[in-house]
Structure formats: structure tokens, C-alpha cells
Write an enzyme that holds these catalytic residues in place. Structure first.
Site, PDB file in Angstrom:
ATOM      1  CB  CYS A  46      -4.565 -10.992   6.339  1.00 30.35           C
ATOM      2  SG  CYS A  46      -3.981  -9.321   6.596  1.00 30.35           S
ATOM      3  CB  CYS A  88      -0.923  -0.006   1.210  1.00 36.26           C
ATOM      4  SG  CYS A  88      -2.065   1.405   1.257  1.00 36.26           S
TER       5      CYS A  88
END
Length: 426
Positions: A227, A101
Site C-alpha cells: 500500500c 471499500c
């Protein structure tokens, strides 16, 4: 970088970025706060957490009397980060969303937006990190009008900007910044570079930022368990067997190997003692497990990365000259640094040999290298060396084969030897 007047600060609605914006304004910069929306999410009450964070960031900007903007990178995040994460899981790897990211969104799209759209001289974030520019005059000056020139010296020789650990070693976030580009780093400021987390909280309290101080720090991406369950909503289930690494016995079944990562406990029904994931075979769907958390099958001392990303663009001169270099390694944020030897390959990838075996080295994670306080960069782990268990088995087989050969070789009969040879043996 030239003289800095206008700084765009990435605002998350948290205490770190809020204090970063405050410090920039106190130092006399023209500051603009920008909130990035990267994902549409609801909490357990059905409330959009992104909207609440955006509101908190806006309140800070109001208090500081600085302009506020918000920008959406939901589409970019989906295509450049999220889709890549899914592909990594499908390959049996365990990716790191935070590093990706920062690389693709915050220090690429947002950086370009700050400079090209908002006309910033630099961008800033609330990361606990430092660059080689932090102590230079360019970051300390009182803003003044820059001289008017038509052309920049295109032959200007620039020293690369280096990335260093922040003063708070417990909060140091260079690990997550290890893939960002030199161009972005050259135009980035880290106002919290010399501060500890506790001091940042004190500044926030004195500034009246109580609404951000009360918020809990949530690191969604740092929780592998979260996750796996999150990404499993987007991946086709691929059930298989839990197989003992020791004798090949089937211990149970699993619902999908992408929900499992090396080193975690395997929840196998009917087993009294805990078993741990040590390897995966994506071709068969088998997940190999071992009976103890410190089983030698979990420990390895060698990894290979894909093409390594050096923060300064070029590899260190020492590595280029000799193709080998001593430094330190980690593949998990805040794990102790381990001494290692790095070997540079012709294709830009590196082999990393560790001074001691490390538990649960994981393909898909990033190998991050340090030299003293400097973060050199990182490379995605794509291959593991043999485990301690494999090496142990190899040594045992070699010893057994040697013993077998010795037992099969008959002792020479003294009566059949020539007198000269017999004399030489005495």
C-alpha cells in the site's frame, strides 16, 4: 426482509463468490451474477488483471446458467475511497482500504444497484460471515409468489440484524464488514456462513470450477508495504529524519513518513542493529524510532476512536445505561481478540482501555469490537494513549523528584524542639 426470490451475487472471479452463487442456485433462488470493476490495473506483464477476473466470473455464470452483468465503480472508488486514503496518509495515519471499500462501494453503490436496478430481493457475497437472519425461515423457504399488497406497514417494528463470525474462524471476515449499514446488512446473504475454506474448495472442485481454484488468493490491501509504495506514487515526497526516541539523536533520513507505519522496521543506512518506527511528527517530518522490536515505546493500552459505527445502529443498551461495557477488541484482521473496557463519550466516540498493552496500535486503522461471536461495529482510531515508555519515564521522573525532595528536607534538631513535641516523637 420478506420472501426472497431473486438474489444478485457479487462475483469477483474467485472461488468464494463462485461457490456462493452455486449454493444460492442449489437452494432454488433466481440468481444473477455481477462483476464489479473498481480499479484499472495492470500486472507486471502489462495485462489488465480486472479483465481476467471478469472473464473468470463470466465462465462461472455460464456454467451455472445464470445471467451475468458487469458494472464499473472506478469513479466512485476514486472519489469515495482512494481520495480518502490519500488524505489519511497525508495526516500521518494508516487507513484500511478493505473496510472503506466494503462500506462505500460493495455495500452502498452495489447494494443499491442490485435492489433498485436489477430488482433483487437480496444481494449476496462470498464473505465468511453470518447474520442473525441466516437461520430464519426467510432464508430457508422454497420461493413462492408474495401476496399482492398496496402498502407496507410503515409502523412495522424491526429488530436490528446482527453480524456474527462465520464458522471458519481462521477465514472470518466480519472485521472487514464492521462499517456496513444496517439497511445493506438486512438485504444481504452470506452463503458461506457455515462453511470452512477447505469445504468451499471441495465444492468448487466437484462443480468443475477448476479455473478459479488454480488462482492464487491475493490480498493487496492487507499488505501495508504494498500500500505504502503504491500510494506514494500519488503523494508528494516529504523527506525527514529518523530520530531516536531514547536520546533524540538523528539516526538517518527517510524519503517520506507516509511510507512508514508504526511497528515496521525502519531501514536506516549504516545501522547494524534493526530499528523500529514508534511515532511520527507530521509537522517536522521526524519519524521516531526505537532499537528493538519490543521496545516499550511500541506498546499502548488505550485508544480513542472517532464516532463509532454500531452495526445495529444504536449502541448496546448496557453501554448506553452505564457508559461502560466489557467486550473484546482487535485492530488487525485475525489478530487475537483482547479483552477491553469501552467508555462511550457524548459525541458518539469511544475510549477503549485494553486489558494489556498491544504492540503498534495505529491511528487510521479501525478498532473493531466483539461481544462473543457478534461483531458490534468499528470506529477509526484517531488518538493513542501514552506508550509504556512514556509512562515508564514519568514514573522514573516522579521517583527522582520524590527522592530529591527527601534529600533537600533537613532532619529536625532534637535540641530545638519543645519538650512536648519531643515527647510526642518518642
Amino acid at each position: 426482509m420478506g420472501f426472497i426470490r431473486h438474489v444478485v451475487c457479487a462475483m469477483s472471479g474467485g472461488v468464494d463468490s463462485s461457490v456462493a452463487a452455486l449454493l444460492l442456485k442449489r437452494r432454488g433462488y433466481s440468481v444473477t451474477g455481477v462483476f464489479m470493476k473498481n480499479w484499472d490495473s495492470l500486472d507486471e506483464r502489462g495485462v489488465c488483471t480486472t479483465e481476467k477476473d471478469c472473464e473468470d466470473a463470466y465462465r462461472v455464470c455460464q456454467t451455472l446458467d445464470i445471467p451475468f452483468h458487469q458494472v464499473s465503480y472506478v469513479k466512485e472508488y476514486w472519489h469515495e475511497v482512494f481520495s480518502k486514503l490519500l488524505k489519511e496518509y497525508e495526516k500521518g495515519r494508516t487507513p484500511n482500504p478493505d473496510i472503506l471499500c466494503n462500506k462505500h462501494i460493495k455495500f452502498n453503490h452495489f447494494h443499491k444497484y442490485a435492489v433498485n436496478t436489477l430488482g433483487a430481493d437480496a444481494m449476496a457475497t462470498g464473505h465468511y460471515a453470518r447474520t442473525s437472519q441466516e437461520d430464519e425461515e426467510v432464508f430457508q423457504q422454497t420461493p413462492t409468489a408474495s401476496p399482492i399488497t398496496l402498502f407496507r406497514n410503515r409502523f412495522e417494528i424491526r429488530n436490528p440484524v446482527r453480524l456474527y463470525k462465520g464458522a471458519d474462524l481462521l477465514k472470518d471476515q466480519t472485521f472487514f464488514l464492521s462499517q456496513i449499514s444496517q439497511d445493506a446488512l438486512r438485504q444481504t446473504m452470506f452463503p458461506l456462513a457455515g462453511l470452512t475454506k477447505e469445504f468451499v474448495k471441495k465444492i468448487a472442485a466437484e462443480a468443475g470450477f477448476h479455473h478459479v481454484l488454480k488462482k492464487k488468493e491475493v490480498y493487496i490491501h492487507s499488505s501495508n508495504l504494498y500500500c505504502f509504495f503504491f500510494y506514494s506514487q500519488y503523494l508528494e515526497p516529504k523527506p525527514g529524519n529518523f530520530v531516536s526516541i531514547q536520546d533524540g539523536a538523528v539516526m538517518g533520513t527517510h524519503k517520506g513518513w507516509f511510507t512508514l507505519t508504526l511497528g515496521q522496521r525502519a531501514r536506516i543506512g549504516g545501522q547494524r542493529d534493526p530499528w523500529f518506527v514508534v511515532d511520527k511528527d507530521i509537522a517536522t517530518g521526524d519519524v521516531f524510532v526505537a532499537p528493538t522490536t519490543n521496545h516499550p515505546a511500541l506498546f499502548r493500552d488505550t485508544v480513542r476512536t472517532e464516532r463509532f459505527h454500531w452495526v445495529t445502529v444504536d449502541p448496546p443498551p448496557e453501554l448506553v445505561k452505564t457508559h461502560m461495557m466489557e467486550c473484546h477488541f482487535r485492530f488487525i484482521h485475525q489478530m487475537p481478540l483482547t479483552p477491553c473496557t469501552v467508555t462511550l463519550n457524548m459525541n458518539g466516540s469511544v475510549w477503549i482501555s485494553l486489558s494489556q498493552p498491544i504492540r503498534a496500535l495505529t491511528p487510521g486503522q479501525f478498532a473493531v469490537l466483539y461481544k462473543g461471536d457478534e461483531c458490534l461495529g468499528s470506529g477509526k482510531i484517531v488518538q493513542l494513549g501514552p506508550s509504556e515508555y512514556t509512562l515508564q519515564q514519568g514514573r522514573e521522573r516522579m521517583a527522582a523528584a520524590t527522592q530529591h525532595r527527601e534529600q533537600q528536607t533537613p532532619e529536625p534538631d532534637a535540641g530545638s524542639l519543645s519538650p512536648l513535641l519531643l515527647f510526642s516523637l518518642l
